[in-house]
Design an enzyme around this catalytic site. Structure first.
Site, mmCIF file in Angstrom:
data_model
loop_
_atom_site.group_PDB
_atom_site.id
_atom_site.type_symbol
_atom_site.label_atom_id
_atom_site.label_comp_id
_atom_site.label_asym_id
_atom_site.label_seq_id
_atom_site.Cartn_x
_atom_site.Cartn_y
_atom_site.Cartn_z
ATOM 1 N N TRP A 186 0.690 -1.130 0.034
ATOM 2 C CA TRP A 186 -0.023 -0.008 0.091
ATOM 3 C C TRP A 186 1.051 1.146 0.018
ATOM 4 C CZ3 TRP A 186 -0.234 4.044 3.807
ATOM 5 C CH2 TRP A 186 -1.264 4.891 3.602
ATOM 6 N N GLU A 227 -3.147 -2.917 -2.776
ATOM 7 C CA GLU A 227 -4.070 -2.215 -1.930
ATOM 8 C C GLU A 227 -4.423 -0.786 -2.391
ATOM 9 O OE1 GLU A 227 -3.467 -1.974 2.188
ATOM 10 O OE2 GLU A 227 -5.483 -1.354 2.586
ATOM 11 N N LYS A 229 -7.172 2.773 -2.761
ATOM 12 C CA LYS A 229 -7.706 3.749 -1.553
ATOM 13 C C LYS A 229 -8.506 4.969 -2.429
ATOM 14 C CE LYS A 229 -6.491 5.718 2.840
ATOM 15 N NZ LYS A 229 -5.642 5.766 3.754
ATOM 16 N N ASP A 260 -9.710 -3.110 1.311
ATOM 17 C CA ASP A 260 -10.216 -2.579 2.588
ATOM 18 C C ASP A 260 -11.321 -1.947 2.790
ATOM 19 O OD1 ASP A 260 -9.850 -0.661 5.001
ATOM 20 O OD2 ASP A 260 -7.680 -0.974 4.692
ATOM 21 N N HIS A 263 -11.721 1.753 2.348
ATOM 22 C CA HIS A 263 -11.297 2.571 1.404
ATOM 23 C C HIS A 263 -12.259 2.885 0.142
ATOM 24 C CE1 HIS A 263 -7.000 1.649 2.439
ATOM 25 N NE2 HIS A 263 -7.655 2.101 3.422
ATOM 26 N N HIS A 287 -8.784 -6.377 3.871
ATOM 27 C CA HIS A 287 -8.405 -5.519 5.317
ATOM 28 C C HIS A 287 -9.718 -5.144 5.808
ATOM 29 C CE1 HIS A 287 -4.021 -3.929 4.654
ATOM 30 N NE2 HIS A 287 -4.065 -5.320 4.810
ATOM 31 N N ASP A 295 -12.508 9.007 8.443
ATOM 32 C CA ASP A 295 -11.616 7.997 9.079
ATOM 33 C C ASP A 295 -11.674 6.621 8.655
ATOM 34 O OD1 ASP A 295 -9.164 6.880 10.614
ATOM 35 O OD2 ASP A 295 -10.741 6.128 11.725
ATOM 36 N N ASP A 297 -10.246 3.702 9.673
ATOM 37 C CA ASP A 297 -9.541 2.760 10.483
ATOM 38 C C ASP A 297 -10.201 2.606 11.817
ATOM 39 O OD1 ASP A 297 -7.510 2.111 8.395
ATOM 40 O OD2 ASP A 297 -7.205 4.244 8.708
ATOM 41 N N ASP A 327 -7.352 -4.417 9.773
ATOM 42 C CA ASP A 327 -6.569 -2.985 9.925
ATOM 43 C C ASP A 327 -7.243 -2.020 10.356
ATOM 44 O OD1 ASP A 327 -4.955 -1.006 8.785
ATOM 45 O OD2 ASP A 327 -5.603 -1.221 6.895
HETATM 46 C C1 RNT Z 1 -3.763 2.465 4.774
HETATM 47 C C2 RNT Z 1 -4.046 1.117 4.418
HETATM 48 C C3 RNT Z 1 -2.808 0.351 4.994
HETATM 49 C C4 RNT Z 1 -2.341 0.585 6.259
HETATM 50 C C5 RNT Z 1 -1.450 -0.225 6.719
HETATM 51 C C6 RNT Z 1 -0.872 0.304 8.046
HETATM 52 O O1 RNT Z 1 -4.995 3.444 4.283
HETATM 53 O O2 RNT Z 1 -5.094 0.713 4.906
HETATM 54 O O3 RNT Z 1 -3.489 -1.019 4.845
HETATM 55 O O4 RNT Z 1 -3.775 0.907 7.032
HETATM 56 O O5 RNT Z 1 -0.481 -0.578 6.107
HETATM 57 ZN ZN ZN Z 2 -5.675 -1.230 4.708
#
Ligand code: RNT
Ligand code: ZN
Length: 419
Positions: A186, A227, A229, A260, A263, A287, A295, A297, A327
């Site tokens: 990523w 990955e 985003k 993810d 994302h 993820h 956010d 995460d 993640d």
């Molecule tokens: C970031 C990605 C990635 C990170 C990690 C820490 O937006 O999701 O996967 O969260 O590499």
């Molecule tokens: Zn991720």
């Protein structure tokens, strides 16, 4: 309490059997699923390089809950506790910035498997297979916000070398642990405001990735994943590695695509993408995260989205082809609890999917009896999943219910309070 769990399980088992579901089989299937637990929840994505660089790359942790791991040894102790509270046997997902270099400065493009020797030994001793990630953020060479897609050839090459080094480390993990390591790339590259040229950085990224992946590595040891985003903090207008970029890349290069959950656009879920992508891609990495406004995460909760993803994996028969990673990073609550809550929720959602009367539901689909399908799906939501889950925890010597917090509080007083 154990008697109560056993008794409740017997009743639940009969109840599910009436629906045509074998809960013992579901429990056995759940036990075969290894989540890839992300190391970076334990120290707010800090890593142990001690370069003084702040967390960068458009990701951020907020909160200053006490007890964050300051060394790899502390992080491993914290992980040991988390794994004890998560039923089953699970993997660890490491980032390159968690290398241990004996106080010596080792540049990221010079990292080697020996810088992860302690992680490998710990993983072997505790039955955790390893996954890996190059770290292309929180570093002076990433200060411009661009890495593999930088217009600067020197910067690109530095990160290409880093990613190549990481693939070799991944292969060493795979060899040592007897399970292929998924090495996930990523990158943060993107812009706050509208670029004049969206094309060239994407061409540069494609070229960098092709250079990184030029060497064939035995998939028995290392699997590559990419990955994408939608946006990050400070990269709101343009992200070079978008979903479409990587979908095309993964399909044409035969590497894994990483989805993810945080994302995509806020109303867009990845559950619908799994069956589409797996028509063409051999395997996926997930993820599992939770997006909240800007956010991506937050700690994973037992949300509709999580359940839908689990249902897709089970209904589609994809468990063998999808690597399930976590993640997220929350620094405002106990970090070990964050791991445990998100991992237990993910497993519980998978169990919920495994105890669906899938044959019956498929028949309703084909028959076009959408009324009964809706009625049945809604009734299923009130089935005694909790009793089956509690029994799974008991089977695997993990605490039943909220009891996992007792162990975390005891550890917080004994260990975290000293930090
Ligand atoms: C970031 C990605 C990635 C990170 C990690 C820490 O937006 O999701 O996967 O969260 O590499
Ligand atoms: Zn991720």
């Amino acid at each position: 309490m154990n008697d109560r769990v056993h008794a409740a399980y017997q009743i639940a088992k009969d109840h599910y059997a009436e629906m045509g579901v074998d809960t013992d089989r579901a429990l056995a299937a759940l036990a075969r699923i290894a989540l890839s637990v992300h190391c970076w929840q334990g120290d707010d994505v800090g890593g142990f390089e001690n370069t003084g660089a702040e967390l960068g790359g458009g990701i951020a942790t907020t909160g200053n809950y006490p007890g964050k791991a300051r060394t790899a040894a502390e992080l491993r102790r914290d992980l040991d506790l988390a794994y004890r509270l998560i039923p089953g046997t699970h993997r660890l997902n490491l980032h390159a910035s968690y290398a241990e270099t004996d106080g010596k400065r080792v540049e990221r493009n010079a990292l080697r498997p020996e810088h992860f020797a302690a992680w490998i030994a710990w993983a072997q001793a505790n039955h955790h297979a390893l996954d890996f990630n190059p770290t292309l953020f929180s570093h002076p060479q990433a200060a411009s916000g661009f890495t593999l897609a930088s217009y600067d050839k020197g910067i690109r090459n530095f990160w290409i070398e880093h990613c190549i080094a990481c693939r070799h480390i991944g292969a060493a993990f795979g060899r040592a642990l007897g399970s292929p390591c998924v090495t996930n790339i990523w990158i943060p590259d993107g812009l706050k405001d509208t670029p004049a040229n969206r094309r060239t950085p994407r061409e540069l990224l494609r070229h960098s990735l092709d250079t990184i992946l030029a060497e064939k590595i035995d998939p028995q040891y290392n699997l590559d994943a990419v990955e994408g985003k939608l946006f990050g903090l400070g990269s709101e207008s343009y992200v070079v590695g978008s979903h479409e970029f990587y979908l095309g890349y993964a399909l044409t290069r035969g590497v894994l695509l990483t989805l993810d959950t945080g994302h995509f656009h806020p109303t867009e879920t990845i559950a619908d993408k799994i069956s589409a992508v797996l028509l063409y891609a051999p395997e996926l990495l997930l993820h599992v995260s939770r997006g909240v406004r800007w956010d991506s995460d937050h700690v994973v909760t037992f949300s509709d989205e999580l359940q839908l993803i689990a249902q897709e994996l089970v209904r589609g028969g994809y468990l063998e082809r999808v690597h399930i990673g976590l993640d997220y990073f929350d620094a405002s609550i106990n970090r070990i609890a964050a791991w445990v809550i998100g991992a237990r929720n993910t497993l519980r959602a998978l169990l919920g999917a495994l105890v669906e009367p899938s044959d019956r539901l498929r028949v309703l689909d084909v028959a076009g009896d959408y009324t009964t399908r809706l009625a049945l799906l809604e009734e299923l939501k009130a089935m005694p999943l909790g009793a089956v889950w509690d029994y799974f925890c008991l089977q695997h010597n993990a605490p039943v219910g909220i009891a996992f917090m007792d162990a975390i509080k005891e550890y917080a007083e004994r260990e975290l309070a000293q930090r």
